[in-house]
Design a protein around this motif. Structure first.
Motif, PDB file in Angstrom:
ATOM      1  N   PHE A  87     -11.929  -4.819   4.814  1.00  0.00           N
ATOM      2  CA  PHE A  87     -11.617  -4.920   6.237  1.00  0.00           C
ATOM      3  C   PHE A  87     -12.750  -5.702   6.896  1.00  0.00           C
ATOM      4  CE2 PHE A  87      -9.541  -0.834   5.012  1.00  0.00           C
ATOM      5  CZ  PHE A  87      -8.246  -1.308   5.088  1.00  0.00           C
ATOM      6  N   ASN A  89     -13.325  -6.843   9.748  1.00  0.00           N
ATOM      7  CA  ASN A  89     -13.774  -6.515  11.101  1.00  0.00           C
ATOM      8  C   ASN A  89     -14.359  -5.107  11.198  1.00  0.00           C
ATOM      9  OD1 ASN A  89     -11.192  -5.474  10.583  1.00  0.00           O
ATOM     10  ND2 ASN A  89     -10.750  -5.275  12.754  1.00  0.00           N
ATOM     11  N   LEU A  90     -14.570  -4.485  10.044  1.00  0.00           N
ATOM     12  CA  LEU A  90     -15.234  -3.182  10.014  1.00  0.00           C
ATOM     13  C   LEU A  90     -16.557  -3.342   9.266  1.00  0.00           C
ATOM     14  CD1 LEU A  90     -12.523  -2.066  10.975  1.00  0.00           C
ATOM     15  CD2 LEU A  90     -12.609  -0.360   9.183  1.00  0.00           C
ATOM     16  N   ARG A  97     -15.648   4.491   4.587  1.00  0.00           N
ATOM     17  CA  ARG A  97     -15.029   5.632   5.282  1.00  0.00           C
ATOM     18  C   ARG A  97     -13.506   5.561   5.150  1.00  0.00           C
ATOM     19  NH1 ARG A  97     -13.689   9.545   5.915  1.00  0.00           N
ATOM     20  NH2 ARG A  97     -13.781  11.102   7.570  1.00  0.00           N
ATOM     21  N   MET A  98     -12.965   4.349   5.257  1.00  0.00           N
ATOM     22  CA  MET A  98     -11.516   4.177   5.117  1.00  0.00           C
ATOM     23  C   MET A  98     -11.062   4.576   3.719  1.00  0.00           C
ATOM     24  SD  MET A  98     -10.029   3.166   7.910  1.00  0.00           S
ATOM     25  CE  MET A  98     -10.919   4.619   8.375  1.00  0.00           C
ATOM     26  N   PHE A 101     -10.495   8.244   3.475  1.00  0.00           N
ATOM     27  CA  PHE A 101      -9.725   8.761   4.614  1.00  0.00           C
ATOM     28  C   PHE A 101      -9.201  10.171   4.360  1.00  0.00           C
ATOM     29  CE2 PHE A 101      -6.335   9.150   7.716  1.00  0.00           C
ATOM     30  CZ  PHE A 101      -6.845   8.473   8.806  1.00  0.00           C
TER      31      PHE A 101
ATOM     32  N   LYS B 168     -12.454   8.180  12.009  1.00  0.00           N
ATOM     33  CA  LYS B 168     -11.703   7.484  10.958  1.00  0.00           C
ATOM     34  C   LYS B 168     -10.356   6.989  11.473  1.00  0.00           C
ATOM     35  CE  LYS B 168      -9.645  11.632   8.874  1.00  0.00           C
ATOM     36  NZ  LYS B 168      -9.328  12.329   7.625  1.00  0.00           N
ATOM     37  N   TYR B 169      -9.803   7.687  12.457  1.00  0.00           N
ATOM     38  CA  TYR B 169      -8.527   7.230  13.003  1.00  0.00           C
ATOM     39  C   TYR B 169      -8.707   5.914  13.749  1.00  0.00           C
ATOM     40  CZ  TYR B 169      -6.914  11.812  11.664  1.00  0.00           C
ATOM     41  OH  TYR B 169      -6.594  12.908  10.924  1.00  0.00           O
ATOM     42  N   MET B 171     -11.066   3.733  13.240  1.00  0.00           N
ATOM     43  CA  MET B 171     -11.336   2.676  12.260  1.00  0.00           C
ATOM     44  C   MET B 171     -10.030   2.202  11.641  1.00  0.00           C
ATOM     45  SD  MET B 171     -14.576   4.330  10.316  1.00  0.00           S
ATOM     46  CE  MET B 171     -15.898   5.027  11.307  1.00  0.00           C
ATOM     47  N   ALA B 172      -9.137   3.149  11.383  1.00  0.00           N
ATOM     48  CA  ALA B 172      -7.849   2.765  10.795  1.00  0.00           C
ATOM     49  C   ALA B 172      -7.053   1.910  11.776  1.00  0.00           C
ATOM     50  CB  ALA B 172      -7.060   4.009  10.403  1.00  0.00           C
ATOM     51  N   ARG B 174      -8.325  -0.157  13.944  1.00  0.00           N
ATOM     52  CA  ARG B 174      -8.902  -1.501  13.922  1.00  0.00           C
ATOM     53  C   ARG B 174      -8.569  -2.213  12.618  1.00  0.00           C
ATOM     54  NH1 ARG B 174     -14.519  -1.747  14.413  1.00  0.00           N
ATOM     55  NH2 ARG B 174     -14.668   0.408  13.721  1.00  0.00           N
ATOM     56  N   ALA B 175      -8.573  -1.467  11.527  1.00  0.00           N
ATOM     57  CA  ALA B 175      -8.256  -2.073  10.231  1.00  0.00           C
ATOM     58  C   ALA B 175      -6.802  -2.564  10.227  1.00  0.00           C
ATOM     59  CB  ALA B 175      -8.478  -1.063   9.116  1.00  0.00           C
ATOM     60  N   PHE B 178      -5.676  -5.990  11.307  1.00  0.00           N
ATOM     61  CA  PHE B 178      -5.846  -7.149  10.437  1.00  0.00           C
ATOM     62  C   PHE B 178      -5.064  -7.088   9.138  1.00  0.00           C
ATOM     63  CE2 PHE B 178      -9.382  -7.674  13.261  1.00  0.00           C
ATOM     64  CZ  PHE B 178      -9.349  -9.039  13.479  1.00  0.00           C
ATOM     65  N   ASP B 179      -4.810  -5.899   8.639  1.00  0.00           N
ATOM     66  CA  ASP B 179      -4.265  -5.848   7.295  1.00  0.00           C
ATOM     67  C   ASP B 179      -3.525  -4.532   7.040  1.00  0.00           C
ATOM     68  OD1 ASP B 179      -3.746  -5.954   4.609  1.00  0.00           O
ATOM     69  OD2 ASP B 179      -5.702  -6.751   4.073  1.00  0.00           O
ATOM     70  N   THR B 182      -3.312  -3.193   3.187  1.00  0.00           N
ATOM     71  CA  THR B 182      -4.524  -2.602   2.645  1.00  0.00           C
ATOM     72  C   THR B 182      -4.807  -1.243   3.289  1.00  0.00           C
ATOM     73  OG1 THR B 182      -5.300  -4.840   2.248  1.00  0.00           O
ATOM     74  CG2 THR B 182      -6.922  -3.101   2.038  1.00  0.00           C
ATOM     75  N   VAL B 183      -4.385  -1.064   4.522  1.00  0.00           N
ATOM     76  CA  VAL B 183      -4.518   0.260   5.136  1.00  0.00           C
ATOM     77  C   VAL B 183      -3.695   1.278   4.335  1.00  0.00           C
ATOM     78  CG1 VAL B 183      -3.902   1.636   7.170  1.00  0.00           C
ATOM     79  CG2 VAL B 183      -5.126  -0.508   7.454  1.00  0.00           C
ATOM     80  N   ILE B 193      -0.555   6.014  12.143  1.00  0.00           N
ATOM     81  CA  ILE B 193      -1.611   5.412  12.958  1.00  0.00           C
ATOM     82  C   ILE B 193      -0.985   4.653  14.133  1.00  0.00           C
ATOM     83  CG2 ILE B 193      -3.563   3.788  12.933  1.00  0.00           C
ATOM     84  CD1 ILE B 193      -4.085   6.297  11.294  1.00  0.00           C
TER      85      ILE B 193
END
Ligand code: ATP
Ligand code: MG
Lengths: 231, 300
Positions: A87, A89-90, A97-98, A101, B168-169, B171-172, B174-175, B178-179, B182-183, B193
């Motif tokens: 990611f 942008n992280l 952390r992802m 999860f 973490k939510y 971050m998910a 924001r992730a 973009f993708d 992959t999430v 999410i």
């Protein structure tokens, strides 16, 4: 650990994987080698039910047919995707952390373990993952996949686009992971490095398995040498 | 001279207050755009429903203001999540244009449903007395409400940023911008999410709607249309996809309107147009907005 029977993958009318069978035994590294477009990535995606497929995939005793990608990951699959897909942008740490999860309680411990495994990414832990070099991104992608403590780790072309020295470093780590008891399914175009660290190997060509065997023997095989190891 | 600076401070307070309301609503547009690439045209109507729920809470159920606001927040989040579940989720793999048309459909549906059941006449909104209390500090006159609105907005913004960057939510979320695939590979149900994003955005819209109802003490079924469009303009001006940008855009549009009305009274008839003039200028000269994210370049 995982047994695959008569797997087909379709993209509309195109059949990318044409009925393959293979298995990965617990504690082993199994590699799936083949050139561009052979169907390697499609096979991995089919294992995670993220593409249209038919056939049976049995994972430690249960049929995965009705599960979504995210539940399969929760149940012990983990994929380091082709092209790493960190990611960007992280931060490095937030990428980890992802990965954890659904594994909150072990996050801190695993994070430290990853930093020990790859000290390079520890130095950059507060940087955006997009600023890392290709090799560092690959290390991060592997660490991220390990944060869920998978039973089966799948790697899609971890050597892609990396300098030989970094490839060596990454593959040493993969060998180390095996010693720690992680089962690994390794997809590679770079047949030589894959055969060197794996126990068993399958060769995929145009969506079909054309050869298989113990990796050590395959390195010595003339046909393999000619086709995949450059003579 | 003294009068001028007093007047100036006075108008700044007003601008801050108006800008806060646009900002609260703009955040929902920008977050939904981030995860779905959808301009959720029903978002302004979710705000309207929030304002109505606040109105009903007080006028029908006899709840105190804060409890009615809470009801509005909960009700609007649920409605936002429900629209995602029944209208947008089945279209995850459909062309984006289908999604957009669906959003417009939901917008019309909500407006007309409220029109049929509650009529188009504005209903007076019971503003609690303490909100209307006037404070006079050395000649600057403002109501408690015009102070509370920006303070609550900044507080909510801090909470949103904390959620987005520290949990973490978040971050998910924001992730996901973009993708998506992959999430999912992280063992995360991307749909949950996305639902969370609708819930959060709608909650903020409800608060924005309540603040609006406090300032212009009435509610009516079409109130979400113009406010929603302006908040959308704010989100684009600030940079769609960026929460900080939505807030900046909201304040820019809020301040512009106040300044125009106060200092160029001859143009005050055009005040509603300025948001859109800004929108057009931004689209012409910097389509990614002030803090914009270039999704095309950075999405895999
Ligand atoms: N999304 C898609 N739509 C249509 N065809 C696809 C799609 N993805 C892959 N294919 C086709 O399926 C076949 C197998 O592709 P796949 O990506 O699995 O190969 P691969 O072995 O991973 O190749 P590489 O080594 O280049 O990554 C190819 O012919 C490819 O063109
Ligand atoms: Mg591939």
């Amino acid at each position: 650990m995982i047994r695959v029977n008569n797997l087909h993958v379709y993209y509309g009318l195109i059949e990318a994987v044409k009925g393959i069978d293979f298995k990965v035994q617990e504690g082993q590294i199994v590699s799936l080698i083949g050139s561009n477009g052979a169907g390697k990535t499609s096979t991995l995606e089919a294992l995670l039910n993220s593409v249209k497929k038919t056939g049976e995939v049995n994972f430690s005793g249960y049929d995965t047919i009705n599960h979504k990608t995210h539940t399969l990951v929760q149940r012990g699959f983990s994929l380091v995707p082709e092209g790493r897909r960190v990611f960007i942008n992280l931060t490095v740490e937030d990428n980890l952390r992802m990965g954890a999860f659904n594994n909150d309680e072990n996050y801190e411990r695993l994070k430290d373990a990853m930093y020990e495994l790859f000290p390079r990414i520890k130095e950059k832990r507060l940087q955006m993952a997009g600023t890392l070099s290709g090799g560092e991104q690959q290390m991060l992608a592997i660490s991220r996949a390990l944060m869920s403590e998978p039973k089966l780790l799948m790697l899609d072309e971890p050597s892609l686009g990396l300098a030989p020295k970094i490839v060596g470093e990454v593959f040493e780590t993969i060998a180390k992971l095996k010693k720690e008891g992680i089962t690994i399914l390794l997809v590679e175009q770079n047949a030589f490095v894959a055969l060197k660290i794996s126990d068993y190997a399958y060769v995929l060509e145009n969506g079909k398995i054309v050869m298989q065997g113990v990796s050590k023997d395959m390195i010595g095989n003339d046909e393999i040498r000619k086709k995949y190891l450059g003579g | 001279m003294l009068m001028d600076s007093l007047e100036f401070i006075q108008q700044m307070i007003n601008g801050f207050s108006l800008g806060s309301m646009y900002a609260l609503i703009a955040i929902g547009y920008t977050m939904v755009y981030g995860v779905l690439r959808l301009i959720n045209f029903a978002h302004g109507d979710i705000m309207m429903v929030g304002a109505f729920l606040g109105y009903f809470g007080m006028a029908v159920l006899g709840l105190p203001f804060v409890a009615a606001t809470f009801l509005a927040v909960v009700g609007s989040s649920l409605l936002g999540m429900l629209t995602d579940k029944i209208a947008y989720k089945p279209l995850r793999n459909a062309p984006k244009i289908s999604l957009l048309i669906t959003a417009i459909g939901i917008s019309f549906f909500l407006e007309n449903t409220f029109n049929v059941f509650f009529g188009g006449t504005p209903r007076p909104f019971n503003v609690p007395e303490y909100m209307e209390y006037i404070i006079n500090v050395g000649g600057i006159i403002f109501s408690v409400a015009s102070l509370i609105v920006p303070i609550v907005t900044l507080l909510l913004l801090a909470i949103i940023l904390w959620v987005l960057y520290k949990t973490k939510y978040g971050m998910a979320i924001r992730a996901l911008a973009f993708d998506v695939n992959t999430v999912n590979l992280m063992g995360i149900d991307a749909n949950r999410i996305i639902m969370l994003v609708f819930g959060m955005g709608s909650a903020l819209a409800a608060i924005g709607g309540i603040f609006w109802a406090v300032n212009y003490p009435s509610v009516e079924p079409m109130m979400g249309v113009l406010i929603g469009l302006k908040a959308f303009a704010a989100a684009v001006v600030g940079g769609i996809g960026s929460v900080g940008g939505a807030v900046i855009g909201g304040f820019i549009i809020g301040f512009t309107e106040v300044v125009v009305v106060a200092f160029l009274p001859e143009y005050s008839g055009y005040k509603d147009a300025f948001a859109f003039v800004l929108l057009i200028l931004v689209l012409l000269f910097k389509p990614t907005g002030i803090l914009g994210i270039n999704f095309d370049k950075s999405r895999f």
